[in-house]
Scaffold this motif. Structure first.
Motif, PDB file in Angstrom:
ATOM      1  N   LEU A 150      66.880  18.709  40.443  1.00 48.61           N
ATOM      2  CA  LEU A 150      67.842  17.694  39.993  1.00 48.61           C
ATOM      3  C   LEU A 150      69.269  18.212  40.092  1.00 48.61           C
ATOM      4  O   LEU A 150      70.189  17.467  40.471  1.00 48.61           O
ATOM      5  CB  LEU A 150      67.522  17.282  38.560  1.00 48.61           C
ATOM      6  CG  LEU A 150      66.215  16.503  38.359  1.00 48.61           C
ATOM      7  CD1 LEU A 150      65.926  16.317  36.869  1.00 48.61           C
ATOM      8  CD2 LEU A 150      66.270  15.156  39.071  1.00 48.61           C
ATOM      9  N   LYS A 151      69.470  19.487  39.782  1.00 50.08           N
ATOM     10  CA  LYS A 151      70.809  20.069  39.892  1.00 50.08           C
ATOM     11  C   LYS A 151      71.263  20.144  41.346  1.00 50.08           C
ATOM     12  O   LYS A 151      72.443  19.915  41.649  1.00 50.08           O
ATOM     13  CB  LYS A 151      70.824  21.456  39.256  1.00 50.08           C
ATOM     14  CG  LYS A 151      70.692  21.434  37.737  1.00 50.08           C
ATOM     15  CD  LYS A 151      70.784  22.834  37.146  1.00 50.08           C
ATOM     16  CE  LYS A 151      70.709  22.786  35.621  1.00 50.08           C
ATOM     17  NZ  LYS A 151      70.810  24.139  35.018  1.00 50.08           N
ATOM     18  N   LEU A 152      70.347  20.476  42.251  1.00 52.30           N
ATOM     19  CA  LEU A 152      70.696  20.501  43.676  1.00 52.30           C
ATOM     20  C   LEU A 152      71.149  19.126  44.151  1.00 52.30           C
ATOM     21  O   LEU A 152      72.159  18.990  44.847  1.00 52.30           O
ATOM     22  CB  LEU A 152      69.503  20.967  44.509  1.00 52.30           C
ATOM     23  CG  LEU A 152      69.280  22.471  44.646  1.00 52.30           C
ATOM     24  CD1 LEU A 152      67.936  22.745  45.308  1.00 52.30           C
ATOM     25  CD2 LEU A 152      70.402  23.116  45.457  1.00 52.30           C
ATOM     26  N   ALA A 153      70.399  18.103  43.775  1.00 53.47           N
ATOM     27  CA  ALA A 153      70.762  16.752  44.198  1.00 53.47           C
ATOM     28  C   ALA A 153      72.100  16.342  43.604  1.00 53.47           C
ATOM     29  O   ALA A 153      72.928  15.698  44.274  1.00 53.47           O
ATOM     30  CB  ALA A 153      69.670  15.773  43.785  1.00 53.47           C
ATOM     31  N   PHE A 174      79.693  25.641  44.814  1.00 50.81           N
ATOM     32  CA  PHE A 174      78.299  25.334  45.132  1.00 50.81           C
ATOM     33  C   PHE A 174      78.165  23.839  45.377  1.00 50.81           C
ATOM     34  O   PHE A 174      78.548  23.026  44.540  1.00 50.81           O
ATOM     35  CB  PHE A 174      77.381  25.779  43.987  1.00 50.81           C
ATOM     36  CG  PHE A 174      77.251  27.263  43.877  1.00 50.81           C
ATOM     37  CD1 PHE A 174      76.408  27.969  44.721  1.00 50.81           C
ATOM     38  CD2 PHE A 174      77.994  27.961  42.935  1.00 50.81           C
ATOM     39  CE1 PHE A 174      76.304  29.345  44.640  1.00 50.81           C
ATOM     40  CE2 PHE A 174      77.878  29.346  42.837  1.00 50.81           C
ATOM     41  CZ  PHE A 174      77.039  30.040  43.689  1.00 50.81           C
ATOM     42  N   VAL A 175      77.600  23.499  46.533  1.00 51.71           N
ATOM     43  CA  VAL A 175      77.521  22.096  46.932  1.00 51.71           C
ATOM     44  C   VAL A 175      76.080  21.613  47.085  1.00 51.71           C
ATOM     45  O   VAL A 175      75.834  20.547  47.649  1.00 51.71           O
ATOM     46  CB  VAL A 175      78.308  21.857  48.245  1.00 51.71           C
ATOM     47  CG1 VAL A 175      79.793  22.089  48.032  1.00 51.71           C
ATOM     48  CG2 VAL A 175      77.777  22.723  49.383  1.00 51.71           C
ATOM     49  N   GLY A 176      75.131  22.382  46.582  1.00 53.08           N
ATOM     50  CA  GLY A 176      73.741  21.946  46.677  1.00 53.08           C
ATOM     51  C   GLY A 176      73.164  22.206  48.049  1.00 53.08           C
ATOM     52  O   GLY A 176      73.384  23.254  48.648  1.00 53.08           O
ATOM     53  N   ARG A 177      72.448  21.243  48.569  1.00 50.93           N
ATOM     54  CA  ARG A 177      71.759  21.383  49.855  1.00 50.93           C
ATOM     55  C   ARG A 177      72.498  20.583  50.919  1.00 50.93           C
ATOM     56  O   ARG A 177      72.837  19.409  50.703  1.00 50.93           O
ATOM     57  CB  ARG A 177      70.326  20.886  49.722  1.00 50.93           C
ATOM     58  CG  ARG A 177      69.531  20.855  51.016  1.00 50.93           C
ATOM     59  CD  ARG A 177      68.105  20.389  50.763  1.00 50.93           C
ATOM     60  NE  ARG A 177      67.409  20.138  52.013  1.00 50.93           N
ATOM     61  CZ  ARG A 177      66.842  18.983  52.362  1.00 50.93           C
ATOM     62  NH1 ARG A 177      66.878  17.955  51.516  1.00 50.93           N
ATOM     63  NH2 ARG A 177      66.242  18.835  53.525  1.00 50.93           N
ATOM     64  N   PRO A 200      89.273  33.086  52.812  1.00 61.03           N
ATOM     65  CA  PRO A 200      89.959  33.242  51.525  1.00 61.03           C
ATOM     66  C   PRO A 200      90.477  31.912  50.982  1.00 61.03           C
ATOM     67  O   PRO A 200      91.142  31.884  49.944  1.00 61.03           O
ATOM     68  CB  PRO A 200      91.121  34.170  51.887  1.00 61.03           C
ATOM     69  CG  PRO A 200      91.454  33.795  53.301  1.00 61.03           C
ATOM     70  CD  PRO A 200      90.140  33.435  53.957  1.00 61.03           C
ATOM     71  N   HIS A 201      90.202  30.818  51.705  1.00 58.89           N
ATOM     72  CA  HIS A 201      90.692  29.492  51.302  1.00 58.89           C
ATOM     73  C   HIS A 201      89.606  28.666  50.612  1.00 58.89           C
ATOM     74  O   HIS A 201      89.851  28.048  49.581  1.00 58.89           O
ATOM     75  CB  HIS A 201      91.200  28.724  52.526  1.00 58.89           C
ATOM     76  CG  HIS A 201      92.129  29.495  53.386  1.00 58.89           C
ATOM     77  ND1 HIS A 201      93.418  29.795  53.007  1.00 58.89           N
ATOM     78  CD2 HIS A 201      91.971  30.042  54.628  1.00 58.89           C
ATOM     79  CE1 HIS A 201      94.015  30.488  53.966  1.00 58.89           C
ATOM     80  NE2 HIS A 201      93.162  30.654  54.951  1.00 58.89           N
ATOM     81  N   LEU A 202      88.390  28.643  51.225  1.00 57.19           N
ATOM     82  CA  LEU A 202      87.316  27.809  50.700  1.00 57.19           C
ATOM     83  C   LEU A 202      85.985  28.322  51.227  1.00 57.19           C
ATOM     84  O   LEU A 202      85.812  28.500  52.435  1.00 57.19           O
ATOM     85  CB  LEU A 202      87.517  26.346  51.128  1.00 57.19           C
ATOM     86  CG  LEU A 202      86.412  25.356  50.749  1.00 57.19           C
ATOM     87  CD1 LEU A 202      86.267  25.245  49.236  1.00 57.19           C
ATOM     88  CD2 LEU A 202      86.697  23.979  51.363  1.00 57.19           C
ATOM     89  N   VAL A 203      85.047  28.540  50.315  1.00 57.59           N
ATOM     90  CA  VAL A 203      83.675  28.889  50.679  1.00 57.59           C
ATOM     91  C   VAL A 203      82.758  27.831  50.071  1.00 57.59           C
ATOM     92  O   VAL A 203      82.770  27.597  48.859  1.00 57.59           O
ATOM     93  CB  VAL A 203      83.275  30.286  50.164  1.00 57.59           C
ATOM     94  CG1 VAL A 203      81.801  30.568  50.464  1.00 57.59           C
ATOM     95  CG2 VAL A 203      84.151  31.359  50.796  1.00 57.59           C
ATOM     96  N   LEU A 204      82.001  27.167  50.927  1.00 59.49           N
ATOM     97  CA  LEU A 204      81.025  26.171  50.506  1.00 59.49           C
ATOM     98  C   LEU A 204      79.660  26.848  50.475  1.00 59.49           C
ATOM     99  O   LEU A 204      79.123  27.213  51.525  1.00 59.49           O
ATOM    100  CB  LEU A 204      81.016  24.989  51.475  1.00 59.49           C
ATOM    101  CG  LEU A 204      82.360  24.276  51.668  1.00 59.49           C
ATOM    102  CD1 LEU A 204      82.275  23.275  52.814  1.00 59.49           C
ATOM    103  CD2 LEU A 204      82.799  23.597  50.382  1.00 59.49           C
ATOM    104  N   ALA A 205      79.118  27.044  49.293  1.00 55.09           N
ATOM    105  CA  ALA A 205      77.860  27.766  49.132  1.00 55.09           C
ATOM    106  C   ALA A 205      76.718  26.791  48.906  1.00 55.09           C
ATOM    107  O   ALA A 205      76.781  25.942  48.010  1.00 55.09           O
ATOM    108  CB  ALA A 205      77.958  28.743  47.957  1.00 55.09           C
ATOM    109  N   GLN A 206      75.676  26.911  49.729  1.00 53.30           N
ATOM    110  CA  GLN A 206      74.486  26.113  49.481  1.00 53.30           C
ATOM    111  C   GLN A 206      73.750  26.680  48.270  1.00 53.30           C
ATOM    112  O   GLN A 206      73.609  27.880  48.122  1.00 53.30           O
ATOM    113  CB  GLN A 206      73.564  26.141  50.691  1.00 53.30           C
ATOM    114  CG  GLN A 206      74.092  25.387  51.893  1.00 53.30           C
ATOM    115  CD  GLN A 206      72.993  25.170  52.911  1.00 53.30           C
ATOM    116  OE1 GLN A 206      72.325  24.145  52.920  1.00 53.30           O
ATOM    117  NE2 GLN A 206      72.811  26.153  53.770  1.00 53.30           N
ATOM    118  N   GLY A 207      73.251  25.782  47.422  1.00 52.82           N
ATOM    119  CA  GLY A 207      72.560  26.201  46.223  1.00 52.82           C
ATOM    120  C   GLY A 207      73.287  25.730  44.986  1.00 52.82           C
ATOM    121  O   GLY A 207      74.255  24.957  45.064  1.00 52.82           O
ATOM    122  N   VAL A 208      72.829  26.190  43.845  1.00 52.24           N
ATOM    123  CA  VAL A 208      73.446  25.867  42.558  1.00 52.24           C
ATOM    124  C   VAL A 208      73.283  27.055  41.622  1.00 52.24           C
ATOM    125  O   VAL A 208      72.385  27.879  41.815  1.00 52.24           O
ATOM    126  CB  VAL A 208      72.787  24.625  41.895  1.00 52.24           C
ATOM    127  CG1 VAL A 208      73.156  23.344  42.618  1.00 52.24           C
ATOM    128  CG2 VAL A 208      71.272  24.789  41.811  1.00 52.24           C
TER     129      VAL A 208
END
Length: 428
Positions: A404-407, A231-234, A207-215
């Protein structure tokens, strides 16, 4: 500097993302302990982390789950998937929590960062009252009022009728979860000394922080996405230097000559060669393209005689191969799909187990490739899909756009920034 535990299930795809996070944190001077199985100790040591072994949790080799968990079998189908959840994900959870609580008792910890499927780390975070963060190593599976239930074989609804369908499906799945999944999760919670809870796996996200791969654009839009999801990309680290096969120059020559290069892979977990590799090689034999195949570790000889336009190896470095590739045929591992999209490579996905159907649906929905809706496609079906995707410039253009958005999303550096903010907020 902070003392941080990074917890990863000992699966290759999970470790790829979690080593990226661990390495970035270690590079910033933090003391990083990597809690994972013995098979992946060296991967974390190589990025500057210390290793914290699974002791009370039952360790296993992800290339042979059935050796440790016979009920999982080959992992295929509904039965195999449910057995994987019950015995591997939930069954090891209480042991994971015990290991992590013992380490926190030995020496205080400032932060837990957990693979979102390492359930025991979530339990440890709840018990300790520490700030903790989840890393979504698969497509984001949090529930939403805008989507069908996670894992259900349907795309987001359009129109009032579709939204009504999704509401009914969510209610049905929640009722089933209350009868089937919640009891298993609560046995795990009880073994870890926690009270029962409802809501299925949703309560195991931080409930504090979720780092999601993708965009956004590759992931479905949600009007109710919590503010702590980013969303933090790859998330990936550069692979170690690898000797290239003697035929590698043929790939470069094919590109120079305008001959399409198609990469075929089943990743490292589902490696039954009859599922995708052999049908793909049969379907693409004789086509005017160069097929580059990786077996995921199996000897190349197991493929049998190779067609003239096929080259194969157990492993190849994606960072070298994908920039030379026009299309990837895959069973849908999320890490591999993200690598392809970031390199601007369109996809044909044949996924049937675990999260792979979810990946395949996102590939088709986002416009970066084709979903074959099966894990065992026939040769002709693969050939048609490859021809179609190669002939669609819009697919290639969309893939480059999302690449490009992922990078730009920042990857491990963006993830570490957010984790350091979480530590600072807790200190404040």
């Amino acid at each position: 500097m902070a003392r941080i535990i990074v917890a990863s299930m000992p699966f290759a795809g999970h470790v790829g993302a979690m080593t990226a996070v661990a390495g970035e944190l270690a590079d910033r001077g933090h003391e990083v302990l990597a809690y994972t199985g013995a098979k992946y100790e060296r991967r974390f040591l190589a990025v500057g982390a210390q290793w914290l072994p699974w002791q009370r949790a039952t360790d296993f080799d992800d290339s042979d789950l059935a050796a440790t968990f016979p009920a999982v079998g080959d992992g295929k189908g509904l039965r195999g998937g449910m057995a994987n959840v019950e015995h591997v994900l939930i069954g090891t959870g209480a042991g994971q929590a015990a290991d992590l609580l013992a380490e926190a008792s030995r020496k205080p910890v400032d932060l837990l960062v957990t693979d979102h499927l390492a359930f025991g780390a979530a339990l440890a975070g709840q018990t300790l009252g520490l700030p903790w963060a989840s890393v979504a190593v698969t497509p984001l599976s949090m529930e939403s009022r805008d989507l069908p239930p996670p894992g259900f074989p349907a795309l987001p609804a359009k129109g009032a009728l579709g939204r009504a369908r999704d509401r009914a499906l969510r209610a049905m799945v929640q009722a089933m979860s209350g009868r089937l999944l919640d009891p298993m999760l609560n046995r795990m919670r009880a073994a870890a000394g926690l009270p029962p809870a409802t809501g299925g796996m949703e309560g195991l996200f931080s409930p504090h922080l979720v780092l999601a791969q993708g965009v956004p654009g590759l992931e479905y839009p949600r009007s109710d996405l919590p503010s702590y999801v980013h969303f933090v990309g790859r998330l990936a680290v550069a692979p170690p230097p690898q000797e290239l096969p003697p035929w590698w120059t043929e790939i470069e020559k094919a590109r120079a000559d305008g001959l399409p290069v198609v990469h075929v892979t089943q990743g490292t977990l589902d490696v039954d060669l009859t599922d995708l590799l052999r049908p793909a090689l049969a379907g693409l034999a004789g086509e005017r393209l160069l097929v580059v195949c990786t077996t995921g570790g199996a000897p190349v000889a197991d493929l049998g005689p190779l067609p003239e336009n096929v080259r194969a190896a157990p492993f190849l470095p994606h960072d070298r191969l994908l920039p030379l590739t026009d299309l990837m045929v895959t069973n849908g591992g999320w890490g591999g799909v993200l690598a392809a999209v970031q390199a601007g490579v369109p996809l044909v996905v044949a996924g049937a187990s675990l999260d792979k159907p979810e990946v395949a649906r996102r590939v088709a929905w986002s416009g970066v490739g084709r979903n074959l809706h099966t894990g065992r496609p026939g040769a002709a079906r693969i050939r048609r899909a490859v021809r179609d995707v190669l002939a669609q410039p819009d697919t290639a253009r969309r893939t480059r756009e999302l690449g490009l958005k992922l990078a730009a999303a920042g990857g491990a550096a963006a993830a570490a920034d957010l984790l350091e903010e979480l530590i600072a907020d807790q200190a404040a």
